[in-house]
Design a protein around this motif. Sequence first.
Motif, PDB file in Angstrom:
ATOM      1  N   GLN A   1      44.972  38.887  38.657  1.00  0.00           N
ATOM      2  CA  GLN A   1      45.563  38.869  37.332  1.00  0.00           C
ATOM      3  C   GLN A   1      44.737  39.671  36.340  1.00  0.00           C
ATOM      4  OE1 GLN A   1      45.844  34.772  36.290  1.00  0.00           O
ATOM      5  NE2 GLN A   1      43.680  34.377  36.499  1.00  0.00           N
ATOM      6  N   LYS A   2      45.423  40.123  35.290  1.00  0.00           N
ATOM      7  CA  LYS A   2      44.793  40.884  34.217  1.00  0.00           C
ATOM      8  C   LYS A   2      44.930  40.069  32.935  1.00  0.00           C
ATOM      9  CE  LYS A   2      45.080  45.261  31.726  1.00  0.00           C
ATOM     10  NZ  LYS A   2      45.785  46.545  31.637  1.00  0.00           N
TER      11      LYS A   2
ATOM     12  N   SER B   1      47.404  38.707  26.343  1.00  0.00           N
ATOM     13  CA  SER B   1      48.353  38.736  27.450  1.00  0.00           C
ATOM     14  C   SER B   1      47.675  38.297  28.744  1.00  0.00           C
ATOM     15  CB  SER B   1      48.952  40.127  27.626  1.00  0.00           C
ATOM     16  OG  SER B   1      47.969  41.032  28.078  1.00  0.00           O
ATOM     17  N   LEU B   2      48.520  37.821  29.646  1.00  0.00           N
ATOM     18  CA  LEU B   2      48.094  37.386  30.967  1.00  0.00           C
ATOM     19  C   LEU B   2      49.157  37.866  31.924  1.00  0.00           C
ATOM     20  CD1 LEU B   2      46.064  35.614  32.589  1.00  0.00           C
ATOM     21  CD2 LEU B   2      47.637  33.742  32.230  1.00  0.00           C
ATOM     22  N   ALA B   3      48.796  38.771  32.836  1.00  0.00           N
ATOM     23  CA  ALA B   3      49.789  39.354  33.736  1.00  0.00           C
ATOM     24  C   ALA B   3      49.239  39.477  35.135  1.00  0.00           C
ATOM     25  CB  ALA B   3      50.195  40.742  33.223  1.00  0.00           C
ATOM     26  N   GLU B   4      50.148  39.426  36.081  1.00  0.00           N
ATOM     27  CA  GLU B   4      49.790  39.611  37.488  1.00  0.00           C
ATOM     28  C   GLU B   4      49.657  41.097  37.773  1.00  0.00           C
ATOM     29  OE1 GLU B   4      51.563  38.632  41.927  1.00  0.00           O
ATOM     30  OE2 GLU B   4      52.449  37.697  40.168  1.00  0.00           O
ATOM     31  N   VAL B   5      48.621  41.463  38.519  1.00  0.00           N
ATOM     32  CA  VAL B   5      48.400  42.867  38.897  1.00  0.00           C
ATOM     33  C   VAL B   5      49.085  43.099  40.238  1.00  0.00           C
ATOM     34  CG1 VAL B   5      46.682  44.602  39.485  1.00  0.00           C
ATOM     35  CG2 VAL B   5      46.218  42.963  37.667  1.00  0.00           C
ATOM     36  N   LYS B   6      49.983  44.067  40.269  1.00  0.00           N
ATOM     37  CA  LYS B   6      50.704  44.400  41.505  1.00  0.00           C
ATOM     38  C   LYS B   6      49.823  45.260  42.392  1.00  0.00           C
ATOM     39  CE  LYS B   6      54.588  42.649  39.999  1.00  0.00           C
ATOM     40  NZ  LYS B   6      55.194  41.491  40.541  1.00  0.00           N
TER      41      LYS B   6
END
Length: 77
Positions: free
Chosen positions: A3-4, A70-75
Amino acid sequence: MKQKIMMKVHMTCQKCRTKALKVAAAAKGVNFVGLEGESKDRLVVIGEGVDAVKLTYSLRKKVGQTDIISLAEVKAS
């Protein structure tokens, strides 16, 4: 899951930036720590299994005002 996490940290001097980077790098599961933004006021943390809330709490305690942007999943590519 990688995650980022992007956080806005109130950093007034170079010493504060260094301290924020050290605190973030010491967190469990962190692979990358960096600064972004025009005034280098956004802290970016990339890692696996990083607890964003605990990291934010640590930064608030040791550096100052911190907000999660922000909190996002890294592909994986």
